[in-house]
Write a protein that holds these residues in place. Structure first.
Motif, PDB file in Angstrom:
ATOM      1  N   SER A 151       5.147   5.682  -4.815  1.00 18.58           N
ATOM      2  CA  SER A 151       6.125   5.431  -5.873  1.00 18.58           C
ATOM      3  C   SER A 151       5.517   5.498  -7.261  1.00 18.58           C
ATOM      4  O   SER A 151       4.295   5.492  -7.443  1.00 18.58           O
ATOM      5  CB  SER A 151       6.726   4.042  -5.696  1.00 18.58           C
ATOM      6  N   SER A 152       6.396   5.578  -8.220  1.00 16.64           N
ATOM      7  CA  SER A 152       6.025   5.453  -9.619  1.00 16.64           C
ATOM      8  C   SER A 152       7.267   4.916 -10.310  1.00 16.64           C
ATOM      9  O   SER A 152       8.316   4.773  -9.692  1.00 16.64           O
ATOM     10  CB  SER A 152       5.660   6.817 -10.199  1.00 16.64           C
ATOM     11  N   GLU A 153       7.152   4.626 -11.581  1.00 19.09           N
ATOM     12  CA  GLU A 153       8.316   4.101 -12.287  1.00 19.09           C
ATOM     13  C   GLU A 153       9.467   5.117 -12.232  1.00 19.09           C
ATOM     14  O   GLU A 153      10.640   4.757 -12.260  1.00 19.09           O
ATOM     15  CB  GLU A 153       7.940   3.786 -13.743  1.00 19.09           C
ATOM     16  N   GLY A 195      15.153   1.457  -5.779  1.00 22.12           N
ATOM     17  CA  GLY A 195      14.124   1.223  -4.779  1.00 22.12           C
ATOM     18  C   GLY A 195      12.997   0.386  -5.348  1.00 22.12           C
ATOM     19  O   GLY A 195      13.165  -0.298  -6.356  1.00 22.12           O
ATOM     20  N   PHE A 196      11.856   0.488  -4.696  1.00 23.50           N
ATOM     21  CA  PHE A 196      10.697  -0.311  -5.107  1.00 23.50           C
ATOM     22  C   PHE A 196       9.625   0.566  -5.735  1.00 23.50           C
ATOM     23  O   PHE A 196       9.475   1.736  -5.391  1.00 23.50           O
ATOM     24  CB  PHE A 196      10.131  -1.042  -3.892  1.00 23.50           C
ATOM     25  N   TYR A 197       8.906  -0.007  -6.658  1.00 19.80           N
ATOM     26  CA  TYR A 197       7.779   0.722  -7.250  1.00 19.80           C
ATOM     27  C   TYR A 197       6.753  -0.284  -7.756  1.00 19.80           C
ATOM     28  O   TYR A 197       6.987  -1.484  -7.749  1.00 19.80           O
ATOM     29  CB  TYR A 197       8.256   1.646  -8.364  1.00 19.80           C
ATOM     30  N   ILE A 198       5.631   0.264  -8.167  1.00 19.78           N
ATOM     31  CA  ILE A 198       4.550  -0.594  -8.644  1.00 19.78           C
ATOM     32  C   ILE A 198       3.928   0.079  -9.861  1.00 19.78           C
ATOM     33  O   ILE A 198       3.815   1.310  -9.905  1.00 19.78           O
ATOM     34  CB  ILE A 198       3.513  -0.821  -7.530  1.00 19.78           C
ATOM     35  N   THR A 199       3.571  -0.708 -10.837  1.00 19.67           N
ATOM     36  CA  THR A 199       2.987  -0.122 -12.047  1.00 19.67           C
ATOM     37  C   THR A 199       1.502   0.143 -11.840  1.00 19.67           C
ATOM     38  O   THR A 199       0.862  -0.457 -10.977  1.00 19.67           O
ATOM     39  CB  THR A 199       3.151  -1.075 -13.244  1.00 19.67           C
ATOM     40  N   ILE A 215       0.833  -1.201   0.000  1.00 17.66           N
ATOM     41  CA  ILE A 215       0.000   0.000   0.000  1.00 17.66           C
ATOM     42  C   ILE A 215       0.869   1.252   0.000  1.00 17.66           C
ATOM     43  O   ILE A 215       0.627   2.202  -0.753  1.00 17.66           O
ATOM     44  CB  ILE A 215      -0.955  -0.003   1.220  1.00 17.66           C
ATOM     45  N   TYR A 216       1.897   1.229   0.820  1.00 19.41           N
ATOM     46  CA  TYR A 216       2.775   2.409   0.890  1.00 19.41           C
ATOM     47  C   TYR A 216       3.484   2.651  -0.441  1.00 19.41           C
ATOM     48  O   TYR A 216       3.585   3.781  -0.912  1.00 19.41           O
ATOM     49  CB  TYR A 216       3.796   2.270   2.013  1.00 19.41           C
ATOM     50  N   ILE A 217       3.959   1.573  -1.026  1.00 19.53           N
ATOM     51  CA  ILE A 217       4.645   1.700  -2.317  1.00 19.53           C
ATOM     52  C   ILE A 217       3.670   2.248  -3.365  1.00 19.53           C
ATOM     53  O   ILE A 217       4.031   3.114  -4.166  1.00 19.53           O
ATOM     54  CB  ILE A 217       5.225   0.334  -2.760  1.00 19.53           C
TER      55      ILE A 217
END
Ligand code: FES
Ligand code: FES
Lengths: 148, 148
Positions: free
Chosen positions: B20-22, B65-69, B14-16
């Motif tokens: 985040s973004s690409e 780092g981490f991200y999610i599409t 959820i936080y990511i």
DNA sequence: TCAAAAAAAGATATGGGACTCCTTAATGGG
DNA sequence: CCCATTAAGGAGTCCCATATCTTTTTTTGA
């Protein structure tokens, strides 16, 4: 949902309710066979339930064993959960926040709370006697089929 | 209801999704601080989620780092549970029978099944994006208050 | 009163979840 | 090309739920 201990506690209590009375007690061996649980471990759990002095009772010696009074049969499932220390399992937050509360809700809370309420209601309403009757009247089980 | 690992997985995802973004990834330190989880342990969990190649992605190195599409955000909570190996948690019998089924029901089943169905429906319907939006629009949390 | 029966109590494994730490690999900036 | 940065990977610790085994205590009935 619950720990093995609690699952055995529930199944054992149901079996005791079904098969025992103050005059006819059931022994550990019979119980653990009937619910398919490790005998020694089940003994520990029954000790805990017994020490609570509300759910089940026991007597050692020949023709001894475990039994439950008619009065105790009216206790809700919730009472067993309490003795097993899982009283708050249902107040656990789905996302793992310290506690599930309206005051500090997680993103799942607004929808989960209705389901949680139903679970709480169910465990509070359903009594040991109810479960015993279910076994008498319906096709329900408290033991797995024999494995291998 | 779920293991610590799964709880951290849900909160971290959820936080990511939120931060985040690409183009702008979030690091482990930031994530574990934001959701109040042990960093090293969280790293393991994020590795698992990443290896799945469906939920989150990651890049090492500076500004990594981490991200999610956006696409992955439409996955239901259920997808995370599956990766964390808790897919069947909800098919567990309340009394601990091998599996919760209509074919071999326990005495709790006839009433529990309706609640179970709601849980399954919820985890299947609610997406990561939904949870992200909940945080944006409402007063909800994915971290506990600071403790001492 | 004694012996057998059964639960209670205690001591001791065992396995897995939760968590840490250290080393390795990948990436990007200068 | 090198170095700082960050994730990945691997090894190991700790604790507790689960489970077993042994010994002690209580009770019954002969
Ligand atoms: S606060 Fe998370 S489920 Fe209620
Ligand atoms: S069989 Fe026990 S809950 Fe469904």
């Amino acid at each position: 949902m619950f720990s093995k201990s609690t699952e055995y506690a529930l199944r054992a209590t149901i079996y005791i309710a079904q098969k025992s009375s103050e005059e006819h007690k059931v022994g550990l061996a019979e119980i653990s066979a009937a619910i398919d649980s490790p005998p020694s471990f089940t003994a520990k759990i029954l000790q805990a339930l017994r020490k609570d002095n509300k759910i089940i009772r026991s007597v050692p010696g020949p023709n001894g064993g475990f039994y439950i009074t008619e009065k105790a049969k009216n206790l809700p499932v919730h009472a067993i959960l309490k003795v097993m220390g899982e009283d708050d399992v249902l107040n656990k937050c789905v996302l793992g926040l310290d506690k599930c509360s309206e005051a500090k809700p997680c993103p799942m809370h607004s929808e989960y709370k209705f389901i949680k309420a139903q679970l709480l209601e169910l465990f509070d309403r359903k009594t040991i006697l109810d479960l015993e009757n279910d076994i008498k009247t319906g096709e329900v089980f408290i033991k797995n089929s024999r494995k291998k």
